[in-house]
Structures are given as C-alpha cells and as structure tokens.
Write a protein that holds these residues in place. Structure first.
Motif, PDB file in Angstrom:
ATOM      1  N   CYS A 153       0.629  -1.160  -0.104  1.00 34.79           N
ATOM      2  CA  CYS A 153      -0.100   0.200   0.149  1.00 34.79           C
ATOM      3  C   CYS A 153       0.918   1.333  -0.112  1.00 34.79           C
ATOM      4  CB  CYS A 153      -0.993  -0.138   1.185  1.00 34.79           C
ATOM      5  SG  CYS A 153      -0.165   0.317   2.890  1.00 34.79           S
ATOM      6  N   CYS A 168       3.304  -3.336   8.339  1.00 29.86           N
ATOM      7  CA  CYS A 168       2.542  -2.116   7.967  1.00 29.86           C
ATOM      8  C   CYS A 168       1.341  -1.991   8.514  1.00 29.86           C
ATOM      9  CB  CYS A 168       2.304  -2.398   6.398  1.00 29.86           C
ATOM     10  SG  CYS A 168       1.339  -0.835   5.821  1.00 29.86           S
ATOM     11  N   CYS A 171      -2.152  -1.371   6.315  1.00 29.19           N
ATOM     12  CA  CYS A 171      -2.824  -2.297   5.671  1.00 29.19           C
ATOM     13  C   CYS A 171      -2.823  -3.934   6.147  1.00 29.19           C
ATOM     14  CB  CYS A 171      -2.634  -2.654   4.244  1.00 29.19           C
ATOM     15  SG  CYS A 171      -1.025  -3.359   3.893  1.00 29.19           S
TER      16      CYS A 171
HETATM   17 ZN   LIG Z   1       0.576  -1.394   3.685  1.00 26.86          ZN
END
Ligand SMILES: [Zn+2]
Length: 315
Positions: A153, A168, A171
């Motif tokens: 992302c 992350c 996401c």
């Molecule tokens: Zn991500």
C-alpha cells in the motif's frame, strides 16, 4: 552427475566464507519482549555494529573483535531497536545499525575502524563464526534499509519481531527478510571445466558462471539456462554441491556442477568478456597461482574456488 560419480559432502569446506554457523537463532523468542530485554542486559550480551552496511571492529591483533557492549557502542545517539541475532555459546548477540554519516567520524578513531565485509572475508580478519554473524547482520540491515515502505500500500513500515519482520500498520501486511537465490556453477566435460571472465573481474581472473534464479525455475533449470545463455553450452545432469550466504546485498549462492553435452562456446558479450574450457592441470595451476598464461582463480573464501577444488576431487 551420474549416481556413481556423486561425492557426499559431510561438512562444508573450512575456508568457505560466511558459512560456518555457531549461532542459535532462537526464532521462537523474537516476539518475547521480556526475554529480549533481559538478553540485552545480560552481562555477556554483545552487539555487532554496522555503520550503514559497513561493519565496525576494534583495532588490534587478528582476529579482530567485532563485538561491543551496548554501553560502548560508538556514536550511539541514534540506535533504534537492535536486531536480535540469537545466542552464541549461550550469550546474546545483537546488531545495531548506525547511520552511514558516522563513517567519517569512525575513520578518525584510534581504537575502532569500519571495514567493508568483503575485505573482512577475503583477508580473514574475524573468526569464521563472526563472519557468518556479520553476513546475517549485513543482509538484514540491507533489507531494512530498502524496505521502509509497504510494497502493498505504500505506507511506512516498522521493524517487529526483533528485526526479523517489518509490519505495515496501514494495511496489516507483514514483510519478511528476503534471500535472493543465485546459481553458481561449473559445466564439466571429460577432463575440462568451463570458466568465464566477467568484465568486473580483476585482470587474469576466471571463475564459475553465475546468475539469479527466475520465478518458476528449479535449481537445475536455472543452471542449464544460465550456462546456455552465457556460453551456448548445453548441459544434461546437474548436481548440487554446497551453498554460501552471500550478503551483497542478500543472496544465497547455490553451488552446482553440470555435465555439458556440447563444446562449442558462443559468447554472450554482454555478460562475459571471455569463456573457455580449462583442463584439470590448468585448474591446479590457477589455484596454485602458477598458471603460465596468468589465469587466476577467485579467492579461497568464495564458493567458486571450492567448486573448482571439487572438480579436481571428482573421479
Ligand atoms: Zn501496507
């Protein structure tokens, strides 16, 4: 190889660089915050130090000491979370990465210096277990440096699991350290083996051919494809011999020997300056540094050198 010419490898060649593992990685403890905190404060706990991706070592007699107490890490104002490598002989080993900008400051120091890992390996400046740990440290540091943003992302990621993952928050994707497989191989035919010369090599040096594996390939397929692409030589059977972590930046060299079925070389000029068939006698001279034409073998720490020695041992 035909089955009856296969040689079992019961231990790695002692001089093969980066390959001698003494570390217990203790992967199950990487998410145990209490364990990691205790490990960091254990009296015999030590950390490797990288400036960018360059190891920092103490000056002194060989083997050089690449380990620091956390309190003694030089220019340590910007230490993030250290990477936990594991236990060596029961004692915790970590890695801290300093910014590359401290390199000029380290160069002015009397008691420490920064030396690139290739030079450390070629000159044998640290113990073989420390060589393996520094290879692990450098490969992980290189991965962190190049994977600061989520490939899914685009949001920033942060290290977790004691440096063995990045997460992350945007996401939820977890990112794992990469190892890029490279096949390195020698085609052999009768009493001869195929050697190549990359434009990057020092004068006179010839080595095994090598190339990155591609998606959808087995090791055997990659070996046959690379040899054919670079020299036009066709091969049949492929035998795996041994592998070597190669932290430049984060590869695994997979060493193989292949049986060639053709002899006429058609050079791919983009990859190689030259390729030629070398007899066992010539190979011995190359390894001994006595080749009359000045052909040189790669250094003893490299897997290519050991594949060349394997061929001399083969029936
Ligand atoms: Zn991500």
């Amino acid at each position: 190889m035909r089955a009856n010419s296969h040689r079992w490898i019961d231990s790695l060649p002692q001089t093969l660089g980066f390959s001698h593992v003494t570390l217990d990685r203790l992967a199950e403890k990487r998410n145990d915050a209490v364990f990691l905190e205790d490990a960091r404060h254990e009296p015999m706990s030590r950390t490797f130090v990288l400036a960018g991706d360059v190891p920092v070592v103490r000056r002194g007699d060989l083997p050089l000491d690449p380990l620091f107490k956390f309190a003694d890490v030089p220019f340590a104002t910007e230490i993030g979370e250290p990477i936990f490598l594991g236990l060596d002989d029961g004692h915790p080993r970590f890695v801290v990465t300093l910014p590359e900008s401290v390199l000029p400051l380290i160069a002015e120091q009397q008691d420490i210096k920064a030396i690139d890992l290739r030079s450390i390996a070629v000159q044998g400046l640290v113990t073989t277990p420390h060589m393996n740990m520094l290879a692990t440290a450098k490969a992980l540091a290189a991965w962190h440096a190049k994977h600061r943003f989520c490939a899914n992302c685009g949001a920033p990621t942060h290290p977790t699991s004691a440096g063995w993952k990045r997460h992350c928050d945007q996401c939820g994707t977890e990112h794992f350290p990469r190892t890029d497989p490279v096949v390195i191989m020698m085609a052999i035919k009768d009493d001869k083996c195929l050697m190549g010369r990359s434009p990057r090599f020092p004068p006179g040096m010839y080595s095994c051919l090598a190339g990155f594996m591609e998606p959808g390939e087995s090791i055997e397929d990659a070996v046959r494809r690379e040899i054919f692409e670079e020299t036009g030589i066709a091969c049949a059977e492929v035998a795996y011999h041994f592998a070597q972590p190669w932290p430049f930046p984060m590869s695994l060299m997979i060493g193989c020997i292949a049986r060639a079925t053709s002899e006429e070389i058609t050079l791919d000029g983009a990859e190689l300056d030259d390729a030629c068939w070398v007899t066992r006698d010539e190979l011995r001279q190359m390894l001994a540094g006595t080749h009359p034409g000045g052909m040189q073998a790669p250094t003893r720490m490299s897997i290519a050198n050991h594949l060349m020695r394997e061929f001399l041992e083969m029936p």
